[in-house]
Design a protein around this motif. Sequence first.
Motif, mmCIF file in Angstrom:
data_model
loop_
_atom_site.group_PDB
_atom_site.id
_atom_site.type_symbol
_atom_site.label_atom_id
_atom_site.label_comp_id
_atom_site.label_asym_id
_atom_site.label_seq_id
_atom_site.Cartn_x
_atom_site.Cartn_y
_atom_site.Cartn_z
ATOM 1 N N ALA A 111 -17.206 -1.647 -3.289
ATOM 2 C CA ALA A 111 -16.450 -0.670 -4.294
ATOM 3 C C ALA A 111 -16.846 -0.977 -5.822
ATOM 4 O O ALA A 111 -16.914 -2.107 -6.179
ATOM 5 N N HIS A 170 -4.930 -4.774 -6.600
ATOM 6 C CA HIS A 170 -4.828 -5.055 -5.447
ATOM 7 C C HIS A 170 -5.849 -5.839 -4.663
ATOM 8 O O HIS A 170 -5.752 -6.577 -3.810
ATOM 9 N N THR A 171 -6.805 -5.820 -5.137
ATOM 10 C CA THR A 171 -8.223 -6.462 -4.824
ATOM 11 C C THR A 171 -7.885 -7.932 -5.161
ATOM 12 O O THR A 171 -8.233 -8.794 -4.525
ATOM 13 N N LEU A 218 0.705 -1.287 0.003
ATOM 14 C CA LEU A 218 0.021 -0.020 -0.002
ATOM 15 C C LEU A 218 0.892 1.415 0.025
ATOM 16 O O LEU A 218 0.364 2.231 -0.384
ATOM 17 N N HIS A 232 3.779 1.414 -1.711
ATOM 18 C CA HIS A 232 4.044 1.870 -3.135
ATOM 19 C C HIS A 232 3.049 2.231 -3.959
ATOM 20 O O HIS A 232 1.904 1.874 -4.027
ATOM 21 N N PRO A 233 3.254 3.305 -4.577
ATOM 22 C CA PRO A 233 2.231 3.796 -5.534
ATOM 23 C C PRO A 233 1.848 3.099 -6.752
ATOM 24 O O PRO A 233 0.819 3.319 -7.186
ATOM 25 N N GLN A 238 -5.476 4.267 -12.157
ATOM 26 C CA GLN A 238 -5.880 4.185 -10.754
ATOM 27 C C GLN A 238 -6.655 3.173 -10.534
ATOM 28 O O GLN A 238 -6.738 2.218 -9.534
ATOM 29 N N ILE A 289 -20.211 5.788 -8.597
ATOM 30 C CA ILE A 289 -19.062 4.945 -8.888
ATOM 31 C C ILE A 289 -17.888 5.534 -8.275
ATOM 32 O O ILE A 289 -17.372 6.588 -8.173
ATOM 33 N N THR A 290 -17.379 4.387 -7.353
ATOM 34 C CA THR A 290 -16.088 5.092 -6.645
ATOM 35 C C THR A 290 -14.806 5.376 -7.316
ATOM 36 O O THR A 290 -14.322 6.396 -7.183
ATOM 37 N N TYR A 291 -14.677 4.396 -8.466
ATOM 38 C CA TYR A 291 -13.498 4.828 -9.411
ATOM 39 C C TYR A 291 -14.107 5.042 -10.800
ATOM 40 O O TYR A 291 -13.689 3.810 -11.532
ATOM 41 N N GLU A 334 -5.227 8.665 -16.739
ATOM 42 C CA GLU A 334 -5.005 8.673 -15.244
ATOM 43 C C GLU A 334 -5.994 7.966 -14.152
ATOM 44 O O GLU A 334 -5.431 7.306 -13.390
ATOM 45 N N TYR A 335 -7.046 8.001 -14.799
ATOM 46 C CA TYR A 335 -8.167 7.466 -13.759
ATOM 47 C C TYR A 335 -8.164 5.833 -14.171
ATOM 48 O O TYR A 335 -8.446 5.112 -13.309
ATOM 49 N N ASN A 364 -4.969 -0.436 -10.649
ATOM 50 C CA ASN A 364 -4.103 -0.270 -9.310
ATOM 51 C C ASN A 364 -5.013 -1.061 -8.491
ATOM 52 O O ASN A 364 -4.645 -2.119 -7.761
ATOM 53 N N ILE A 365 -6.230 -0.549 -8.311
ATOM 54 C CA ILE A 365 -7.202 -0.951 -7.390
ATOM 55 C C ILE A 365 -7.590 -2.379 -7.676
ATOM 56 O O ILE A 365 -7.769 -3.278 -6.728
#
Lengths: 139, 246
Positions: B191, B107-108, B40, B42-43, B100, B205-207, B96-97, B103-104
């Motif tokens: 999410a 991670h999930t 978490l 790490h970007p 992100q 919408i979250t992301y 950009e979006y 990435n999410i």
Amino acid sequence: MANSRLEKIGTIYTRTKGLIDSGALKWIDRPLWYDLYEAFPPKEEPRFDREAFKKPIRNIFYEDDKIRALFHRNNKRLESQYQGEANAEKLYKEAIEMMSKERATRKEDDFISLSTEFKEAQNKDSKVTKVSLKNIFES
Amino acid sequence: MMASRPILHLRYILPRINLKYSTAIQPSEVIEGKQETADLKHPDYFNVRNLFTVNDLFEARVHYGHKIGSLDERMSQYIYGNRLGHLIFDLDITAEYLRQALNITAHTAYRDGVILFFLRGAQNAHIVEKAALECGEFAHTRFWRGGIFTNANKQFGEATRLPDLCIFFNTLNNVLIQHTAIRDAAKMAIATIGVVDTNCNPNLITYPVPGNDDSPVAIQFYCKVFKSAILLGKEKRKEHHNRNKQ
């Protein structure tokens, strides 16, 4: 699981955080996305009532749109001239020919008008100001 | 929970990371409050940034929006301009979006989350179902019966684990109103990631990922990148599990 189903109030994060802070939900039972949301929060809060960021929408135009406009104008003119008898290929060729002709003539015109204006300006200059360069420092 | 086909066995073999039933962490190690693990901090832990370029977006026709008349005002901040009546997305913002969101997703998958793909519309449904199958996750591309999330225990007759992340490849259903699952996911605190076109509402919408949601090429592109993000997450999980074993 204790949960608030009012999706129009706050965000999923604020609702879950409220439950954890109040002790209704144990921290260890938090949803899987909870840590991810804290580490990588979304760029805008996902609220139901988030106001629109009103950005004016600009038009996209390019330099070569002028040429396109000229071409389509000629194409239209030819179409009405032939009254639907000519095929698309013929119209296309003739419209290009017309356009190149128009551009060539306009260039000449520009050149002529520029040169005549320059001459006129020169004449005016000599008429209005009668200064001899020789006597410029003597007075 | 949606499909009757066997799910990826990885889910049962590998321990849950950093959650209640984790075997990776001893009970004494669990500290209440914000817990920062290496992934978490790490970007871009899974290197999802390299999954696509802006040129790939352009070639997948992600920049095409709908006609200006159907614009939802909430989408105007993602739009580059109006080309002869058609809206064009700003692909720098989209990239950009999307990064992100990827990435999410990774991670999930790394944390053994259940991921559910959504898409309404028969034309592209098969692409999405195939992508879900290939990465061992789930897809729902048919009519949404109300209560699948909100009344799951009754509908399925068992205690049901809901998905941890919903990915919507389009957010409208086939009568052009918002997919009910977006509202239901918000109700059940799940999410969401959603591709939002110029006529959609990104608020719940979250992301959100602004982009074209109609072209098959664009849907193929989204499926490809989200699939690879999930596989990256799962690979890393397997790697760490093997390391813990030794």
